[in-house]
Motif scaffolding. Structure first.
Motif, PDB file in Angstrom:
ATOM      1  N   CYS A   1       0.855  -1.194   0.000  1.00  0.00           N
ATOM      2  CA  CYS A   1       0.000   0.000   0.000  1.00  0.00           C
ATOM      3  C   CYS A   1       0.892   1.245   0.000  1.00  0.00           C
ATOM      4  O   CYS A   1       1.696   1.424   0.918  1.00  0.00           O
ATOM      5  CB  CYS A   1      -0.918   0.024   1.215  1.00  0.00           C
TER       6      CYS A   1
ATOM      7  N   LYS B   1       0.321   3.693   2.898  1.00  0.00           N
ATOM      8  CA  LYS B   1       0.975   3.226   4.129  1.00  0.00           C
ATOM      9  C   LYS B   1       2.456   3.638   4.148  1.00  0.00           C
ATOM     10  O   LYS B   1       2.994   3.994   5.194  1.00  0.00           O
ATOM     11  CB  LYS B   1       0.832   1.699   4.228  1.00  0.00           C
TER      12      LYS B   1
ATOM     13  N   VAL C   1      -5.137   1.039  -0.781  1.00  0.00           N
ATOM     14  CA  VAL C   1      -5.804  -0.258  -0.950  1.00  0.00           C
ATOM     15  C   VAL C   1      -7.183  -0.061  -1.575  1.00  0.00           C
ATOM     16  O   VAL C   1      -7.899   0.890  -1.243  1.00  0.00           O
ATOM     17  CB  VAL C   1      -5.933  -0.933   0.440  1.00  0.00           C
TER      18      VAL C   1
ATOM     19  N   CYS D   1      -6.263  -3.310   5.303  1.00  0.00           N
ATOM     20  CA  CYS D   1      -6.500  -2.142   6.169  1.00  0.00           C
ATOM     21  C   CYS D   1      -6.731  -2.568   7.614  1.00  0.00           C
ATOM     22  O   CYS D   1      -6.377  -1.841   8.544  1.00  0.00           O
ATOM     23  CB  CYS D   1      -7.696  -1.329   5.662  1.00  0.00           C
TER      24      CYS D   1
ATOM     25  N   CYS E   1      -3.612  -2.685   9.472  1.00  0.00           N
ATOM     26  CA  CYS E   1      -2.757  -1.503   9.293  1.00  0.00           C
ATOM     27  C   CYS E   1      -2.806  -0.595  10.528  1.00  0.00           C
ATOM     28  O   CYS E   1      -3.885  -0.248  11.010  1.00  0.00           O
ATOM     29  CB  CYS E   1      -3.218  -0.740   8.055  1.00  0.00           C
TER      30      CYS E   1
ATOM     31  N   GLU F   1      -5.016   2.618  10.168  1.00  0.00           N
ATOM     32  CA  GLU F   1      -6.399   2.424   9.700  1.00  0.00           C
ATOM     33  C   GLU F   1      -7.342   3.552  10.158  1.00  0.00           C
ATOM     34  O   GLU F   1      -8.088   4.114   9.366  1.00  0.00           O
ATOM     35  CB  GLU F   1      -6.942   1.069  10.188  1.00  0.00           C
TER      36      GLU F   1
ATOM     37  N   CYS G   1      -6.485   6.992   8.496  1.00  0.00           N
ATOM     38  CA  CYS G   1      -6.144   6.992   7.071  1.00  0.00           C
ATOM     39  C   CYS G   1      -7.153   7.809   6.253  1.00  0.00           C
ATOM     40  O   CYS G   1      -8.329   7.466   6.155  1.00  0.00           O
ATOM     41  CB  CYS G   1      -6.097   5.554   6.549  1.00  0.00           C
TER      42      CYS G   1
ATOM     43  N   TRP H   1      -7.094   8.320   2.974  1.00  0.00           N
ATOM     44  CA  TRP H   1      -7.449   7.609   1.738  1.00  0.00           C
ATOM     45  C   TRP H   1      -8.633   6.687   1.996  1.00  0.00           C
ATOM     46  O   TRP H   1      -9.626   6.690   1.268  1.00  0.00           O
ATOM     47  CB  TRP H   1      -6.245   6.795   1.250  1.00  0.00           C
TER      48      TRP H   1
HETATM   49 FE1  SF4 Z   1      -3.263   1.692   3.221  1.00  0.00          FE
HETATM   50 FE2  SF4 Z   1      -4.840   3.304   4.608  1.00  0.00          FE
HETATM   51 FE3  SF4 Z   1      -5.519   0.751   4.270  1.00  0.00          FE
HETATM   52 FE4  SF4 Z   1      -3.481   1.393   5.838  1.00  0.00          FE
HETATM   53  S1  SF4 Z   1      -5.611   1.903   6.176  1.00  0.00           S
HETATM   54  S2  SF4 Z   1      -3.504  -0.249   4.320  1.00  0.00           S
HETATM   55  S3  SF4 Z   1      -2.630   3.164   4.793  1.00  0.00           S
HETATM   56  S4  SF4 Z   1      -5.324   2.321   2.657  1.00  0.00           S
END
Ligand code: SF4
Length: 344
Positions: A60, A63, A305, A316, A319, A322, A325, A327
């Motif tokens: 990602c 990330k 992602v 996510c 992550c 999360e 984030c 995005w």
């Molecule tokens: Fe990527 Fe955001 Fe998902 Fe984390 S939460 S894996 S940074 S899209």
């Protein structure tokens, strides 16, 4: 600074091995995910990339950006990952090949990089002699970007093929899904590109000094100098060591890597889960690499992602970013809006 020396000759091996502590983390912190007119390479002061960074990117890109923006969370995750990825299994393997470790005091960045090059210089003849070598440094320029990496294992198979093998440990006693294995295949493919170009004489002195921002006339610290002398190396400055390495690579008779393998082991028991051979598709790999590097050069926005893809969305949940984030939040909102439009 302390780094360690693993004298293989003390263990009956024909080469002495040096290892260094990971460091030089980037602690810059800014707010926006991307900045117009400033590439991630510039923004995060990157002069080169590690191959593992490319693999994280394949997971990602958002990330990766958060890793720079929130370094404290990145460090926490790295500590957790070190446990999860079985750092102890890697270490045990390394000690198996080089049972005695001696600390070496290093004073400069040139000293630290010199340790890697000294390891490399010793491992080339060992590999030529058909021995298994571990933690083999690879470096070079791919598509205009300087890369560094460390190959887990290189050895000659019974049929005479040069095999690159990368050890991966897993908390689950099963082989990874394709989304998880994608970065692993990318990693060994890029290692092969780097190794092959090194043994084919593509490495250039000026590139190495320029991208790593190292001073060729910098003399080694006294301890490193005496180790180099014990190994029969006449170099006392970083530039002289680079010259020596280039001669070793120029005259070595190593061939490109024939086979790429991934070895998966269960993290807690160390039991083998399975081996996978990775097909090397150079054209496809170079095209993927160009796309990954387009992000670093700021030629496109970072990709997160795909939360609507069931094969991807679970990333996510694992992550550390999360909850914060942006995005993910904006993609969730878009999905909800699209859903409510369809419902009307
Ligand atoms: Fe990527 Fe955001 Fe998902 Fe984390 S939460 S894996 S940074 S899209």
């Amino acid at each position: 600074m302390k780094s360690s020396l693993l004298p293989g000759s003390a263990a009956g091996l024909p080469y002495q091995r040096l290892t260094i502590n990971p460091s030089l983390s980037n602690n810059r912190s800014t707010v926006a995910l991307s900045i117009p007119d400033q590439s991630p390479m510039e923004r995060f002061s990157k002069h080169h990339l590690n191959v593992t960074q490319l693999c994280e990117q394949s997971w990602c890109e958002i990330k990766v950006v958060y890793g720079f923006l929130k370094p404290h969370m990145k460090r926490r995750e790295m500590r957790r990952t070190a446990v999860m990825t079985g750092a102890s299994i890697h270490l045990a393997r390394e000690l198996e090949a080089n049972p005695d470790a001696v600390n070496v005091v290093v004073h400069t960045r040139e000293d630290r990089e010199a340790l890697k090059l000294i390891n490399l210089i010793q491992m080339v003849p060992a590999l030529e002699a058909g021995m298994l070598v571990r933690e083999f440094p690879v470096l070079g320029v791919l598509d205009g970007v300087f890369f560094l990496g460390v190959v887990d294992e290189l050895y000659c198979s019974k049929s005479g093929e040069l095999v690159l093998s990368e050890l991966k440990t897993r908390s689950h006693n099963s082989l990874p899904h394709p989304a998880q294995a994608k970065g692993h295949s990318l990693q060994v493919g890029v290692y092969k590109l780097l190794f092959d170009s090194m043994v084919q004489g593509s490495m250039k002195r000026d590139q190495l000094l320029h991208y790593l921002k190292l001073r060729p006339h910098q003399a080694f610290g006294s301890e490193l100098q005496s180790y180099a002398q014990k190994l029969g190396l006449l170099a006392v400055t970083f530039g002289e060591l680079v010259d020596h390495l280039l001669v070793v690579l120029h005259f070595c008779n190593l061939q490109p890597i024939d086979k790429l393998c991934l070895e998966y082991r269960h993290q807690s028991s160390g039991v083998l889960i399975g081996n996978r051979e990775v097909e090397f598709k150079e054209t496809q790999l170079r095209a993927e690499l160009r796309d990954y590097l387009a992000f670093w050069r700021g030629e496109r926005e970072p990709h997160g992602v795909d939360i609507e893809d069931i094969e991807e969305a679970w990333k996510c949940r694992m992550c550390p970013y999360e909850e914060s984030c942006e995005w993910r939040r904006s993609r969730l909102q878009e999905v909800m809006v699209e859903g409510s439009k369809k419902a009307k």
